[in-house]
Design an enzyme around this catalytic site. Structure first.
Site, PDB file in Angstrom:
ATOM      1  N   CYS A   1      -3.172   6.185  -7.011  1.00 48.58           N
ATOM      2  CA  CYS A   1      -4.041   5.250  -7.715  1.00 48.58           C
ATOM      3  C   CYS A   1      -5.445   5.233  -7.128  1.00 48.58           C
ATOM      4  CB  CYS A   1      -3.428   3.855  -7.738  1.00 48.58           C
ATOM      5  SG  CYS A   1      -3.069   3.249  -6.102  1.00 48.58           S
ATOM      6  N   GLU A   2      -6.120   6.359  -7.242  1.00 51.28           N
ATOM      7  CA  GLU A   2      -7.515   6.503  -6.825  1.00 51.28           C
ATOM      8  C   GLU A   2      -8.150   7.478  -7.803  1.00 51.28           C
ATOM      9  OE1 GLU A   2      -9.118   5.660  -3.675  1.00 51.28           O
ATOM     10  OE2 GLU A   2      -7.369   4.773  -2.704  1.00 51.28           O
TER      11      GLU A   2
END
Ligand code: LLP
Length: 447
Positions: free
Chosen positions: A360-361
């Protein structure tokens, strides 16, 4: 073998040959059919290393340096897998380390302590003690303050320390700002004009033998000229030391950093490197040490990953794969280019895609705006040039177990490191606390 594999093999060989030069990829162990078999058996993501490709690189450098007494001290930080270390040890390599963790790993792989170089700006007193007791060949001092600590440890345990000085030669290089280390503003090495004073303190210490001067200019260096300049500067110091009565220096360590071809870089040949450093060292009657990491292992490794999903968003084509920045951080961290090839290729048209991981980046990608044959979910891809600074820089962010490492010997392979498990990630964690401490008075720490 089906048509698919023949085409995949050709495609793979074309990309791989553009990196490895004339070395045929299949011959040395990276056959797409074998890689696919590995992916199916051990799952993805997975790192795969070719012992033969490592050997080929070692021999190229060893041959180029044959006119000068030398030792290639493989930089364990590039890839510390014990299987990889054993391949290099069996060829006659020494090791370059930066922590006692790497020391234990190198010793476990069978390296003689005498062939180990230990550099690093923050070696702690317990690390210095363990290194002295193990008999490390070159304990490289990086600052006057560290020398104070080393003297204190050696006197306390009354053991001989074999010492070197890592010099900051103040030589500039053209490489990524994060991997430059030889300029005077860097944290590394004893400042050039303080080296003679540091050497005199070492020489005055009966428990110390001052054996070498070292430098390390940086990493992924594609021009050999800075190596020559640095070598000459180190030899000027050797002359100054000799003039001041210190004649114990046996070896000059020119560091690591030799660049490789990942994409379209012009990587220096082993011969060009040798021509830049060996003649002046030979003339001075010294042995040559070097500490390559990436040069020996980068292109001997691939990361296998599986396509999970295709996605179209904001005018972009995304290929979502099961390897992310946690498994391989170089694209995100250095914006590094790594070739990516499908392991099956039915002669499909190429398209422009972003190859992204599950983290989640937004910075989690393996490649952006990359031309790739149109791949489908379930297919395997190989990320090339991932043998150095791959697994060793992996993390468990997002609670992702780290991938396994596989070593290929010809057409056989073994799992040299198992895939981490979710249970491994919970190890050491306290779910119901039983021991509580009162604040303050926590012992000598921080004093
Ligand atoms: N010797 C010393 C003292 C080093 O600090 C290093 C690498 C080496 C040798 C080996 O350098 P090599 O031959 O592998 O370039 N994570 C970065 C590279 C950091 C290098 C750190 N020191 C990357 O992925 O590009």
């Amino acid at each position: 073998m089906g048509v698919q594999f023949r085409q995949a093999r050709r495609y793979f060989a074309r990309i791989a040959t553009s990196i490895f030069g004339t070395v045929g990829a299949g011959v040395l162990g990276f056959d797409p059919a074998l890689l696919r078999g590995i992916a199916q058996r051990v799952g993805t993501p997975a790192y795969v290393y070719s012992a033969n490709l490592i050997r080929a690189q070692y021999h190229a450098l060893h041959d180029a340096l044959k006119d000068v007494p030398h030792r290639i001290c493989y930089s364990v930080k590039a890839n510390g897998n014990i299987g990889v270390l054993k391949v290099l040890k069996s060829l006659g390599a020494g090791a370059d380390i930066v922590s006692v963790g790497e020391l234990r790993r190198a010793l476990a792989a069978g390296f003689d302590a005498d062939s180990i170089v230990f550099s690093g700006v923050g070696k702690t007193a317990p690390e210095l003690e363990e290194a002295i007791r193990a008999g490390v060949g070159f304990l490289n001092v990086e600052s006057p303050a560290e020398l104070d600590a080393l003297i204190a440890v050696a006197r306390r345990i009354k053991k001989l320390a074999r010492v070197g000085i890592r010099v900051n030669p103040d030589v500039a290089t053209e490489t990524h700002p994060y991997t430059k280390t030889g300029e005077k503003t860097a944290k590394f090495g004893v400042p050039y004009d303080e080296v003679v004073a540091v050497a005199q303190r070492i020489a005055a210490e009966p428990l110390f033998a001052l054996r070498g001067l070292a430098m390390h200019l940086g990493s992924q260096i594609t021009d050999v000229e800075p190596y020559h300049r640095g070598t000459v500067k180190l030899l000027e110091l050797v002359a100054a030391l000799r003039a001041s009565g210190i004649a114990t220096i046996e070896a000059l360590d020119v560091g690591g950093g030799l660049g490789v071809r990942y994409h379209n870089e012009k990587a220096p040949t082993a011969r060009a490197f040798a021509d830049a450093v060996a003649p002046p060292i030979q003339q001075a009657g010294l042995a040559l040490l070097c500490e390559p990491g990436r040069y020996l292992v980068a292109n001997a490794g691939v990361l296998l990953t599986k396509v999970l999903y295709r996605k179209h968003a904001g005018g972009k084509e995304f290929v979502v794969v099961d390897a992310g920045m946690t498994d391989f951080v170089r694209p995100s961290h250095y914006n590094a280019h790594h070739e990516i090839v499908p392991l099956q290729d039915g002669g499909r048209p190429e398209e422009l895609v972003n190859i992204v991981g599950p983290i989640c980046e937004s910075g989690d990608f393996l490649a952006l705006d990359r031309k790739l044959p149109a791949v489908e979910p379930g297919e395997y891809l190989a990320v090339l040039g991932t043998g150095a600074y791959g697994f060793v820089m992996s993390s468990t962010y997002n609670q992702r177990p780290r991938p396994p490492e596989i070593l290929v010997e010809g057409d056989r392979y073994y799992v040299a490191r198992q895939r981490e498990t979710l249970d491994d990630l919970l190890r050491g964690e306290v779910i119901e606390p039983t021991t509580w401490y009162q604040g303050g008075g926590g012992g000598s720490g921080g004093a």
